[in-house]
Design a protein around this motif. Structure first.
Motif, PDB file in Angstrom:
ATOM      1  N   VAL A 119     -31.728 -18.803  13.275  1.00  0.00           N
ATOM      2  CA  VAL A 119     -32.790 -18.458  14.070  1.00  0.00           C
ATOM      3  C   VAL A 119     -32.937 -18.581  15.412  1.00  0.00           C
ATOM      4  CG1 VAL A 119     -35.367 -18.320  14.329  1.00  0.00           C
ATOM      5  CG2 VAL A 119     -34.596 -18.612  11.671  1.00  0.00           C
ATOM      6  N   LEU A 120     -32.842 -17.654  16.411  1.00  0.00           N
ATOM      7  CA  LEU A 120     -32.685 -17.942  17.909  1.00  0.00           C
ATOM      8  C   LEU A 120     -33.841 -17.470  18.606  1.00  0.00           C
ATOM      9  CD1 LEU A 120     -29.132 -16.094  18.288  1.00  0.00           C
ATOM     10  CD2 LEU A 120     -29.841 -18.485  17.728  1.00  0.00           C
ATOM     11  N   SER A 121     -34.614 -18.732  19.032  1.00  0.00           N
ATOM     12  CA  SER A 121     -35.683 -18.609  19.658  1.00  0.00           C
ATOM     13  C   SER A 121     -36.653 -17.471  19.418  1.00  0.00           C
ATOM     14  CB  SER A 121     -35.554 -18.509  21.322  1.00  0.00           C
ATOM     15  OG  SER A 121     -36.483 -18.421  22.082  1.00  0.00           O
ATOM     16  N   PRO A 122     -37.516 -17.677  18.139  1.00  0.00           N
ATOM     17  CA  PRO A 122     -38.380 -16.523  17.884  1.00  0.00           C
ATOM     18  C   PRO A 122     -39.580 -16.253  18.861  1.00  0.00           C
ATOM     19  CG  PRO A 122     -38.776 -18.326  16.721  1.00  0.00           C
ATOM     20  CD  PRO A 122     -37.511 -18.806  17.200  1.00  0.00           C
ATOM     21  N   ALA A 123     -39.849 -14.865  19.150  1.00  0.00           N
ATOM     22  CA  ALA A 123     -40.990 -14.710  20.157  1.00  0.00           C
ATOM     23  C   ALA A 123     -42.132 -14.578  19.674  1.00  0.00           C
ATOM     24  CB  ALA A 123     -40.444 -13.412  20.875  1.00  0.00           C
ATOM     25  N   GLU A 124     -42.240 -14.488  18.448  1.00  0.00           N
ATOM     26  CA  GLU A 124     -43.550 -14.244  17.619  1.00  0.00           C
ATOM     27  C   GLU A 124     -43.652 -15.457  16.364  1.00  0.00           C
ATOM     28  OE1 GLU A 124     -43.909 -10.590  16.170  1.00  0.00           O
ATOM     29  OE2 GLU A 124     -43.616  -9.527  18.283  1.00  0.00           O
ATOM     30  N   PRO A 125     -44.951 -16.007  16.227  1.00  0.00           N
ATOM     31  CA  PRO A 125     -45.185 -16.933  15.321  1.00  0.00           C
ATOM     32  C   PRO A 125     -44.765 -16.327  14.044  1.00  0.00           C
ATOM     33  CG  PRO A 125     -47.331 -16.376  16.282  1.00  0.00           C
ATOM     34  CD  PRO A 125     -46.212 -15.856  16.917  1.00  0.00           C
ATOM     35  N   TYR A 126     -44.347 -17.159  12.876  1.00  0.00           N
ATOM     36  CA  TYR A 126     -44.180 -16.675  11.478  1.00  0.00           C
ATOM     37  C   TYR A 126     -45.764 -16.753  10.809  1.00  0.00           C
ATOM     38  CZ  TYR A 126     -39.284 -16.595  12.009  1.00  0.00           C
ATOM     39  OH  TYR A 126     -37.981 -16.461  12.228  1.00  0.00           O
ATOM     40  N   SER A 127     -45.900 -16.059   9.976  1.00  0.00           N
ATOM     41  CA  SER A 127     -47.333 -15.903   9.185  1.00  0.00           C
ATOM     42  C   SER A 127     -46.999 -17.244   8.214  1.00  0.00           C
ATOM     43  CB  SER A 127     -47.511 -14.572   8.175  1.00  0.00           C
ATOM     44  OG  SER A 127     -46.640 -14.448   7.412  1.00  0.00           O
ATOM     45  N   SER A 128     -48.271 -17.380   7.460  1.00  0.00           N
ATOM     46  CA  SER A 128     -48.182 -18.516   6.431  1.00  0.00           C
ATOM     47  C   SER A 128     -47.230 -18.249   5.191  1.00  0.00           C
ATOM     48  CB  SER A 128     -49.588 -18.768   5.863  1.00  0.00           C
ATOM     49  OG  SER A 128     -50.275 -17.599   5.442  1.00  0.00           O
TER      50      SER A 128
ATOM     51  N   VAL B 267     -41.038 -25.836   7.444  1.00  0.00           N
ATOM     52  CA  VAL B 267     -40.022 -25.908   6.103  1.00  0.00           C
ATOM     53  C   VAL B 267     -39.903 -27.584   5.786  1.00  0.00           C
ATOM     54  CG1 VAL B 267     -38.938 -23.947   6.905  1.00  0.00           C
ATOM     55  CG2 VAL B 267     -38.177 -26.258   8.008  1.00  0.00           C
ATOM     56  N   GLY B 268     -40.762 -28.388   6.604  1.00  0.00           N
ATOM     57  CA  GLY B 268     -40.538 -29.501   6.253  1.00  0.00           C
ATOM     58  C   GLY B 268     -39.594 -30.764   6.894  1.00  0.00           C
ATOM     59  N   ALA B 269     -39.157 -30.224   7.993  1.00  0.00           N
ATOM     60  CA  ALA B 269     -38.210 -30.704   8.842  1.00  0.00           C
ATOM     61  C   ALA B 269     -38.886 -31.792   9.704  1.00  0.00           C
ATOM     62  CB  ALA B 269     -37.314 -29.904   9.753  1.00  0.00           C
ATOM     63  N   ASP B 270     -38.152 -32.881   9.953  1.00  0.00           N
ATOM     64  CA  ASP B 270     -38.907 -34.134  10.836  1.00  0.00           C
ATOM     65  C   ASP B 270     -38.325 -33.862  12.224  1.00  0.00           C
ATOM     66  OD1 ASP B 270     -40.379 -36.540  10.509  1.00  0.00           O
ATOM     67  OD2 ASP B 270     -38.587 -37.629  11.269  1.00  0.00           O
ATOM     68  N   ALA B 271     -37.360 -33.186  12.825  1.00  0.00           N
ATOM     69  CA  ALA B 271     -36.803 -33.027  14.058  1.00  0.00           C
ATOM     70  C   ALA B 271     -37.754 -31.991  14.794  1.00  0.00           C
ATOM     71  CB  ALA B 271     -35.535 -32.431  14.083  1.00  0.00           C
ATOM     72  N   ARG B 272     -37.729 -32.345  16.160  1.00  0.00           N
ATOM     73  CA  ARG B 272     -38.833 -31.355  17.011  1.00  0.00           C
ATOM     74  C   ARG B 272     -37.867 -31.235  18.297  1.00  0.00           C
ATOM     75  NH1 ARG B 272     -40.711 -31.219  12.712  1.00  0.00           N
ATOM     76  NH2 ARG B 272     -42.899 -31.539  12.222  1.00  0.00           N
ATOM     77  N   PHE B 273     -38.185 -30.036  18.865  1.00  0.00           N
ATOM     78  CA  PHE B 273     -37.665 -29.974  20.140  1.00  0.00           C
ATOM     79  C   PHE B 273     -38.449 -30.495  21.256  1.00  0.00           C
ATOM     80  CE2 PHE B 273     -36.246 -26.231  17.537  1.00  0.00           C
ATOM     81  CZ  PHE B 273     -34.888 -26.579  17.522  1.00  0.00           C
ATOM     82  N   ASP B 274     -37.779 -31.404  22.349  1.00  0.00           N
ATOM     83  CA  ASP B 274     -38.623 -31.873  23.194  1.00  0.00           C
ATOM     84  C   ASP B 274     -39.256 -30.759  24.120  1.00  0.00           C
ATOM     85  OD1 ASP B 274     -38.834 -33.189  26.260  1.00  0.00           O
ATOM     86  OD2 ASP B 274     -38.743 -34.675  24.798  1.00  0.00           O
TER      87      ASP B 274
ATOM     88  N   ALA C 171     -32.550 -22.748  16.387  1.00  0.00           N
ATOM     89  CA  ALA C 171     -32.245 -22.787  17.864  1.00  0.00           C
ATOM     90  C   ALA C 171     -33.423 -22.638  19.013  1.00  0.00           C
ATOM     91  CB  ALA C 171     -30.844 -22.137  18.415  1.00  0.00           C
ATOM     92  N   GLU C 172     -33.633 -23.421  19.599  1.00  0.00           N
ATOM     93  CA  GLU C 172     -35.081 -23.301  20.535  1.00  0.00           C
ATOM     94  C   GLU C 172     -34.836 -24.092  21.634  1.00  0.00           C
ATOM     95  OE1 GLU C 172     -37.386 -21.538  22.166  1.00  0.00           O
ATOM     96  OE2 GLU C 172     -38.169 -21.015  20.055  1.00  0.00           O
ATOM     97  N   ASP C 173     -35.505 -23.884  22.887  1.00  0.00           N
ATOM     98  CA  ASP C 173     -35.683 -24.728  23.962  1.00  0.00           C
ATOM     99  C   ASP C 173     -37.070 -25.003  24.348  1.00  0.00           C
ATOM    100  OD1 ASP C 173     -35.946 -22.185  24.849  1.00  0.00           O
ATOM    101  OD2 ASP C 173     -34.008 -22.131  26.115  1.00  0.00           O
ATOM    102  N   TYR C 174     -37.941 -23.932  24.730  1.00  0.00           N
ATOM    103  CA  TYR C 174     -39.281 -24.011  25.265  1.00  0.00           C
ATOM    104  C   TYR C 174     -40.370 -23.505  24.584  1.00  0.00           C
ATOM    105  CZ  TYR C 174     -35.882 -25.276  28.977  1.00  0.00           C
ATOM    106  OH  TYR C 174     -34.840 -25.773  29.835  1.00  0.00           O
ATOM    107  N   ARG C 175     -40.066 -22.309  23.710  1.00  0.00           N
ATOM    108  CA  ARG C 175     -41.034 -21.860  23.079  1.00  0.00           C
ATOM    109  C   ARG C 175     -41.647 -22.636  21.977  1.00  0.00           C
ATOM    110  NH1 ARG C 175     -38.278 -15.684  22.571  1.00  0.00           N
ATOM    111  NH2 ARG C 175     -39.048 -15.087  24.613  1.00  0.00           N
ATOM    112  N   PRO C 176     -42.942 -22.477  21.647  1.00  0.00           N
ATOM    113  CA  PRO C 176     -43.604 -23.356  20.304  1.00  0.00           C
ATOM    114  C   PRO C 176     -43.135 -22.900  18.929  1.00  0.00           C
ATOM    115  CG  PRO C 176     -45.215 -21.844  21.306  1.00  0.00           C
ATOM    116  CD  PRO C 176     -43.989 -21.547  22.247  1.00  0.00           C
ATOM    117  N   GLU C 177     -42.561 -21.691  18.814  1.00  0.00           N
ATOM    118  CA  GLU C 177     -42.238 -21.097  17.586  1.00  0.00           C
ATOM    119  C   GLU C 177     -41.258 -21.776  16.886  1.00  0.00           C
ATOM    120  OE1 GLU C 177     -42.845 -19.153  19.971  1.00  0.00           O
ATOM    121  OE2 GLU C 177     -45.157 -18.387  19.491  1.00  0.00           O
ATOM    122  N   GLY C 178     -40.429 -22.523  17.402  1.00  0.00           N
ATOM    123  CA  GLY C 178     -39.360 -23.290  17.090  1.00  0.00           C
ATOM    124  C   GLY C 178     -39.886 -24.367  16.127  1.00  0.00           C
TER     125      GLY C 178
END
Length: 364
Positions: free
Chosen positions: A89-98, A131-138, A117-124
Motif C-alpha cells: 500500500v503506497l500512501s493511500p489518498a482516501e481512508p479505508y471503510s470499516s 490491522v493491529g500493528a504497533d508502529a506509527r509514522f511520525d 509505505a507512508e510519510d505525511y498522510r493520516p491514512e497510513g
C-alpha cells in the motif's frame, strides 16, 4: 515467354494531399488517445513510467518471482491461505471503510504480509491501527546533514541488523521521508545518529530538534502474518529505485511470496484501458463475453468480404482466371498476362471465357 501481370494499384483508394494529411492526423490522434487512456501521470501510479511513478515496481516484483496483481478493490485480499501473498500500500489518498479495514486485518491474521509505505498522510497510520500493528509514522520530515545522497532531505539509512529484508542492502535512500515510531515493532532500517526531525519546517537543525538514529522501516508479527512499515512511499518510485540499494531492498520485500498485490483501491485512479483489462482478468463472465464478441466480429468481417472484393484479390494473385471473375476482371487478367494482345483480341477471348461458364457448370 509469358510475362507476369504488372502491378496495378487502381484498386487502392486514391487520396489527395489534404485527405492524406487528415488521415495521418487522425491516426496520430487515435494513437495518442489510446496511449493516454492506458497510462497515468499520478504520483506512485502503477502505470506511470515517469520518475515519480511506480510502474517499475511491477517489474521488480515480477523479477522476484511473484505473480503481480494490481488491486482496485479490497475484495482482492485473500482471507485464507494468505501466507503466500504480500500486499503493498503506497500512501493511500482516501481512508479505508470499516469493512475494508476488517478485510485487510483478516488477511494479515491469516498469514499475509502487509507493507504500508507512508510519510505525511493520516491514512497510513489509520490502516496500521486497524490491522493491529504497533508502529506509527511520525509525520515530520527527517534530515541528515552528514549522511545523504545529494542533500540533507535525501538521507541515507542503513540496516539495523541481519534480516531477510536487508540481505545485500548497504544503503537505503529516502526522499523527503519521515521516520517510524516503532513501539513493539522491530526496526529493520535506521537513519544515522546525525539525523533529526524537522519540527518547525525550516529544514534546519534548531530549537528542541535532536540528533538521533531513528527507524525508517519496521516489521512486526500480527496474528499469523506480518506488517512492515516504510516511512517513505517515494522509495518505491521509478527514480528512487535506482538510488542506493533501494531496488534490492524492495525486491527483498516481495521475495519468497507467490503473489504481490499492489493495492491501488484507495490511491490515484487507474487509466481506463488498464482498468478495463483488469476487470476482464478478474471476471470469467467478462472474459467469456469478450471472447464471444471477438469471434462474432471476425465472422461478421469475413462475411463482408463479398464476392467483388474476393474477385479483386484473385485478379492480382497471378493464378488462372477464376470462374467467378467479372467480365472486367477477366479482361484485366488477360491484359496482364498478354500485354502484346490487341484490345479486340482481349475482348474476343473474354467473350469466349464468359460463354464457356454455363457449359462448365453443367458438366460439374
Amino acid at each position: 515467354m509469358v510475362s507476369e501481370p504488372s502491378p496495378d494499384d487502381s484498386w487502392l483508394p486514391s487520396l489527395t494531399l489534404p485527405q492524406l494529411l487528415l488521415a495521418t492526423y487522425t491516426a496520430l490522434t487515435v494513437i495518442a488517445l489510446v496511449y493516454a487512456a492506458s497510462t497515468s501521470s499520478a504520483a506512485f501510479g502503477a502505470y506511470n513510467s515517469q520518475w515519480d511513478g511506480a510502474g517499475e515496481l511491477r517489474t521488480v516484483a515480477a523479477d522476484a518471482g511473484a505473480n503481480v496483481t494490481v488491486g482496485t478493490n479490497v475484495s482482492q485480499y485473500p482471507t485464507s491461505d494468505a501466507d503466500g501473498t504480500v500486499a503493498v500500500v503506497l500512501s493511500p489518498a482516501e481512508p479505508y471503510s470499516s469493512s475494508e479495514r476488517a478485510r485487510i486485518a483478516e488477511f494479515v491474521r491469516s498469514g499475509g504480509t502487509l507493507v504500508v509505505a507512508e510519510d505525511y498522510r493520516p491514512e497510513g497510520n489509520s490502516l496500521l491501527a486497524a490491522v493491529g500493528a504497533d508502529a506509527r509514522f511520525d509525520g515530520r520530515p527527517v534530515y541528515d546533514n552528514r549522511n545523504y545522497y545529494r542533500n540533507s532531505s535525501l538521507p541515507e539509512a542503513t540496516p539495523a541488523g541481519d534480516y531477510p529484508e536487508t540481505a545485500g542492502v548497504d544503503t537505503v535512500v529516502l526522499n523527503y521521508g519521515t521516520t517510524v515510531r516503532a513501539g513493539n515493532a522491530t526496526p529493520l532500517v535506521n537513519t544515522s545518529e546525525y539525523a533529526y526531525l524537522d519540527t518547525n519546517g525550516n529544514a534546519n537543525l534548531d530549537g528542541a530538534e535532536q540528533l538521533a538514529s531513528r527507524p525508517v522501516v519496521t516489521s512486526e508479527l500480527v496474528g499469523d502474518g506480518r506488517v512492515i512499515a516504510v516511512s517513505d512511499p517515494s522509495l518505491f518510485v521509478n527514480a528512487m529505485l535506482e538510488r542506493g540499494d533501494n531496488r534490492r531492498f524492495v525486491r527483498n520485500l516481495v521475495a519468497d511470496h507467490d503473489t504481490a498485490l499492489l493495492d491501488y483501491s484507495h490511491a490515484s485512479s487507474i487509466p481506463p484501458v488498464a482498468a478495463a483489462v483488469l476487470a476482464v482478468q478478474r471476471s470469467d463472465a467478462l472474459l467469456l463475453f469478450c471472447g464471444v464478441v471477438l469471434v462474432g466480429a471476425l465472422l461478421a468481417y469475413d462475411r463482408r468480404l463479398d464476392e467483388p472484393i474476393r474477385d479483386r484479390f484473385r485478379e492480382y494473385s497471378g493464378r488462372e482466371p477464376d470462374p467467378h471473375l467479372s467480365r472486367d476482371g477477366v479482361e484485366k487478367y488477360l491484359s496482364g498476362r498478354h500485354p502484346d494482345w490487341e484490345s479486340a483480341q482481349v475482348k474476343r477471348v473474354t467473350e469466349a471465357v464468359i460463354k464457356q461458364r454455363p457449359d462448365r457448370q453443367r458438366n460439374d
